[in-house]
Design a protein around this motif. Structure first.
Motif, PDB file in Angstrom:
ATOM      1  N   LEU A 151     -15.039 -21.307  31.901  1.00  0.00           N
ATOM      2  CA  LEU A 151     -13.806 -21.279  31.126  1.00  0.00           C
ATOM      3  C   LEU A 151     -12.626 -21.802  31.936  1.00  0.00           C
ATOM      4  N   PHE A 152     -12.617 -21.487  33.225  1.00  0.00           N
ATOM      5  CA  PHE A 152     -11.553 -21.969  34.105  1.00  0.00           C
ATOM      6  C   PHE A 152     -11.550 -23.488  34.158  1.00  0.00           C
ATOM      7  N   ILE A 153     -12.715 -24.090  34.344  1.00  0.00           N
ATOM      8  CA  ILE A 153     -12.804 -25.550  34.411  1.00  0.00           C
ATOM      9  C   ILE A 153     -12.408 -26.181  33.082  1.00  0.00           C
ATOM     10  N   ILE A 154     -12.878 -25.591  31.983  1.00  0.00           N
ATOM     11  CA  ILE A 154     -12.524 -26.113  30.657  1.00  0.00           C
ATOM     12  C   ILE A 154     -11.015 -26.071  30.450  1.00  0.00           C
ATOM     13  N   SER A 155     -10.400 -24.969  30.860  1.00  0.00           N
ATOM     14  CA  SER A 155      -8.956 -24.847  30.727  1.00  0.00           C
ATOM     15  C   SER A 155      -8.227 -25.883  31.575  1.00  0.00           C
ATOM     16  N   MET A 156      -8.741 -26.169  32.759  1.00  0.00           N
ATOM     17  CA  MET A 156      -8.128 -27.192  33.612  1.00  0.00           C
ATOM     18  C   MET A 156      -8.199 -28.562  32.937  1.00  0.00           C
ATOM     19  N   VAL A 157      -9.322 -28.858  32.284  1.00  0.00           N
ATOM     20  CA  VAL A 157      -9.454 -30.135  31.575  1.00  0.00           C
ATOM     21  C   VAL A 157      -8.480 -30.198  30.397  1.00  0.00           C
ATOM     22  N   LEU A 158      -8.390 -29.112  29.635  1.00  0.00           N
ATOM     23  CA  LEU A 158      -7.463 -29.073  28.503  1.00  0.00           C
ATOM     24  C   LEU A 158      -6.012 -29.191  28.972  1.00  0.00           C
ATOM     25  N   THR A 159      -5.715 -28.591  30.110  1.00  0.00           N
ATOM     26  CA  THR A 159      -4.366 -28.688  30.662  1.00  0.00           C
ATOM     27  C   THR A 159      -4.071 -30.106  31.125  1.00  0.00           C
ATOM     28  N   ALA A 160      -5.071 -30.754  31.709  1.00  0.00           N
ATOM     29  CA  ALA A 160      -4.909 -32.158  32.106  1.00  0.00           C
ATOM     30  C   ALA A 160      -4.622 -33.028  30.885  1.00  0.00           C
ATOM     31  N   ALA A 161      -5.297 -32.717  29.772  1.00  0.00           N
ATOM     32  CA  ALA A 161      -5.054 -33.448  28.530  1.00  0.00           C
ATOM     33  C   ALA A 161      -3.636 -33.203  28.030  1.00  0.00           C
ATOM     34  N   ARG A 162      -3.166 -31.984  28.176  1.00  0.00           N
ATOM     35  CA  ARG A 162      -1.789 -31.647  27.787  1.00  0.00           C
ATOM     36  C   ARG A 162      -0.783 -32.431  28.626  1.00  0.00           C
ATOM     37  N   VAL A 163      -1.016 -32.524  29.925  1.00  0.00           N
ATOM     38  CA  VAL A 163      -0.102 -33.249  30.812  1.00  0.00           C
ATOM     39  C   VAL A 163      -0.159 -34.746  30.531  1.00  0.00           C
ATOM     40  N   LYS A 164      -1.376 -35.276  30.365  1.00  0.00           N
ATOM     41  CA  LYS A 164      -1.553 -36.717  30.141  1.00  0.00           C
ATOM     42  C   LYS A 164      -0.915 -37.166  28.835  1.00  0.00           C
ATOM     43  N   SER A 165      -1.079 -36.368  27.787  1.00  0.00           N
ATOM     44  CA  SER A 165      -0.579 -36.758  26.463  1.00  0.00           C
ATOM     45  C   SER A 165       0.859 -36.327  26.217  1.00  0.00           C
ATOM     46  N   LYS A 166       1.365 -35.409  27.054  1.00  0.00           N
ATOM     47  CA  LYS A 166       2.722 -34.866  26.886  1.00  0.00           C
ATOM     48  C   LYS A 166       2.906 -34.189  25.523  1.00  0.00           C
ATOM     49  N   GLY A 167       1.829 -33.561  25.060  1.00  0.00           N
ATOM     50  CA  GLY A 167       1.873 -32.846  23.783  1.00  0.00           C
ATOM     51  C   GLY A 167       0.648 -31.960  23.653  1.00  0.00           C
ATOM     52  N   ILE A 168       0.543 -31.245  22.544  1.00  0.00           N
ATOM     53  CA  ILE A 168      -0.568 -30.303  22.375  1.00  0.00           C
ATOM     54  C   ILE A 168      -1.596 -30.770  21.346  1.00  0.00           C
ATOM     55  N   TYR A 169      -1.371 -31.901  20.684  1.00  0.00           N
ATOM     56  CA  TYR A 169      -2.345 -32.363  19.698  1.00  0.00           C
ATOM     57  C   TYR A 169      -3.671 -32.747  20.332  1.00  0.00           C
ATOM     58  N   LEU A 170      -3.630 -33.409  21.480  1.00  0.00           N
ATOM     59  CA  LEU A 170      -4.865 -33.801  22.155  1.00  0.00           C
ATOM     60  C   LEU A 170      -5.657 -32.572  22.608  1.00  0.00           C
ATOM     61  N   PRO A 171      -5.048 -31.585  23.277  1.00  0.00           N
ATOM     62  CA  PRO A 171      -5.794 -30.359  23.607  1.00  0.00           C
ATOM     63  C   PRO A 171      -6.355 -29.645  22.385  1.00  0.00           C
ATOM     64  N   ILE A 172      -5.607 -29.625  21.292  1.00  0.00           N
ATOM     65  CA  ILE A 172      -6.095 -28.984  20.063  1.00  0.00           C
ATOM     66  C   ILE A 172      -7.342 -29.702  19.560  1.00  0.00           C
ATOM     67  N   ALA A 173      -7.290 -31.029  19.511  1.00  0.00           N
ATOM     68  CA  ALA A 173      -8.437 -31.808  19.026  1.00  0.00           C
ATOM     69  C   ALA A 173      -9.651 -31.604  19.922  1.00  0.00           C
ATOM     70  N   LEU A 174      -9.441 -31.574  21.233  1.00  0.00           N
ATOM     71  CA  LEU A 174     -10.537 -31.354  22.180  1.00  0.00           C
ATOM     72  C   LEU A 174     -11.130 -29.958  22.028  1.00  0.00           C
ATOM     73  N   HIS A 175     -10.264 -28.966  21.902  1.00  0.00           N
ATOM     74  CA  HIS A 175     -10.696 -27.573  21.758  1.00  0.00           C
ATOM     75  C   HIS A 175     -11.491 -27.396  20.467  1.00  0.00           C
ATOM     76  N   ALA A 176     -11.005 -27.994  19.390  1.00  0.00           N
ATOM     77  CA  ALA A 176     -11.690 -27.882  18.096  1.00  0.00           C
ATOM     78  C   ALA A 176     -13.058 -28.559  18.138  1.00  0.00           C
ATOM     79  N   THR A 177     -13.112 -29.750  18.719  1.00  0.00           N
ATOM     80  CA  THR A 177     -14.384 -30.466  18.812  1.00  0.00           C
ATOM     81  C   THR A 177     -15.373 -29.691  19.677  1.00  0.00           C
ATOM     82  N   MET A 178     -14.895 -29.177  20.804  1.00  0.00           N
ATOM     83  CA  MET A 178     -15.744 -28.386  21.684  1.00  0.00           C
ATOM     84  C   MET A 178     -16.338 -27.192  20.954  1.00  0.00           C
TER      85      MET A 178
END
Length: 222
Positions: free
Chosen positions: A181-208
């Motif tokens: 879970l820690f690693i997954i959260s780090m990846v989702l956080t990286a997506a948040r930083v890269k995209s500068k928004g929360i839509y990408l983390p939401i899409a990744l989380h939902a797909t996962m």
């Protein structure tokens, strides 16, 4: 009198952290429900909790937070989505073999074994509802608050966020699940930083969640 930038940002951070506290206290609602045990046996307790959490958190998000820094759509790039998704799937399906997690955990097995329409409804919520409010709370509000407290140090904010995210999922037991879970959260956080928004983390989380539900379903009922 106009507030200073420091005070304005402090007020904003208090609002962000209040969203996390709201989510935290909402998770304890079942403890105060007289019918909680009955709902749990029927498989309806968690779906009810998901709906309550989403209703409250999403309402406040729309009213107060959707236009705040990093809380909007950001830059959604398909190539970034696929890269981050591949990383998450590696953590979900390959890392567990190295950690000795070859079996479906008890909580997931119980969710997959729910009867008929309850399984469908619960799965729908886990794919389309839970990722929305969890990403609003964690990668949105809590990450912004931690960035303020750590003086915009992304690494420390991501690490502390991921520790909290892992600890928050108490339905999973053991250090191996915590580490995943820690690693997954780090990846989702990286997506948040890269995209500068929360839509990408939401899409990744939902797909996962969708892929994991389907994979676990076929593992149990193959």
């Amino acid at each position: 009198m106009k507030k200073s930038n420091y005070i304005e940002r402090g007020d904003s951070v208090n609002g962000f952290f209040s969203m996390f506290l709201l989510w935290f206290f909402l998770t304890f609602i079942p403890l105060f429900m007289a019918s909680g045990e009955l709902l749990l046996k029927k498989g309806l307790l968690f779906p009810l909790l998901y709906v309550v959490e989403f209703s409250a958190i999403f309402m406040f998000y729309i009213l107060y937070f959707r236009k705040r820094h990093g809380m909007g759509k950001g830059k959604f790039c398909v190539s970034h989505y696929l890269t981050f998704l591949l990383s998450i799937l590696v953590v979900q399906f390959i890392l567990p073999h190295f950690l000795g997690l070859d079996k479906v955990d008890g909580w997931t097995a119980a969710q997959i074994s729910l009867p008929g329409w309850v399984l469908i409804f619960n799965s729908f919520l886990l794919v389309f509802i839970v990722p929305v409010y969890e990403e609003i709370v964690f990668r949105g509000c809590l990450f912004n608050a931690l960035m303020h407290w750590f003086n915009d140090n992304i690494i420390w904010a991501a690490i502390v966020l991921s520790i909290i995210f892992s600890l928050a999922h108490t339905q999973y037991a053991g250090w191996r699940a915590f580490f995943s879970l820690f690693i997954i959260s780090m990846v989702l956080t990286a997506a948040r930083v890269k995209s500068k928004g929360i839509y990408l983390p939401i899409a990744l989380h939902a797909t996962m969640n969708g892929v994991v539900i389907l994979a676990n379903y076929f593992m149990i009922f193959k």
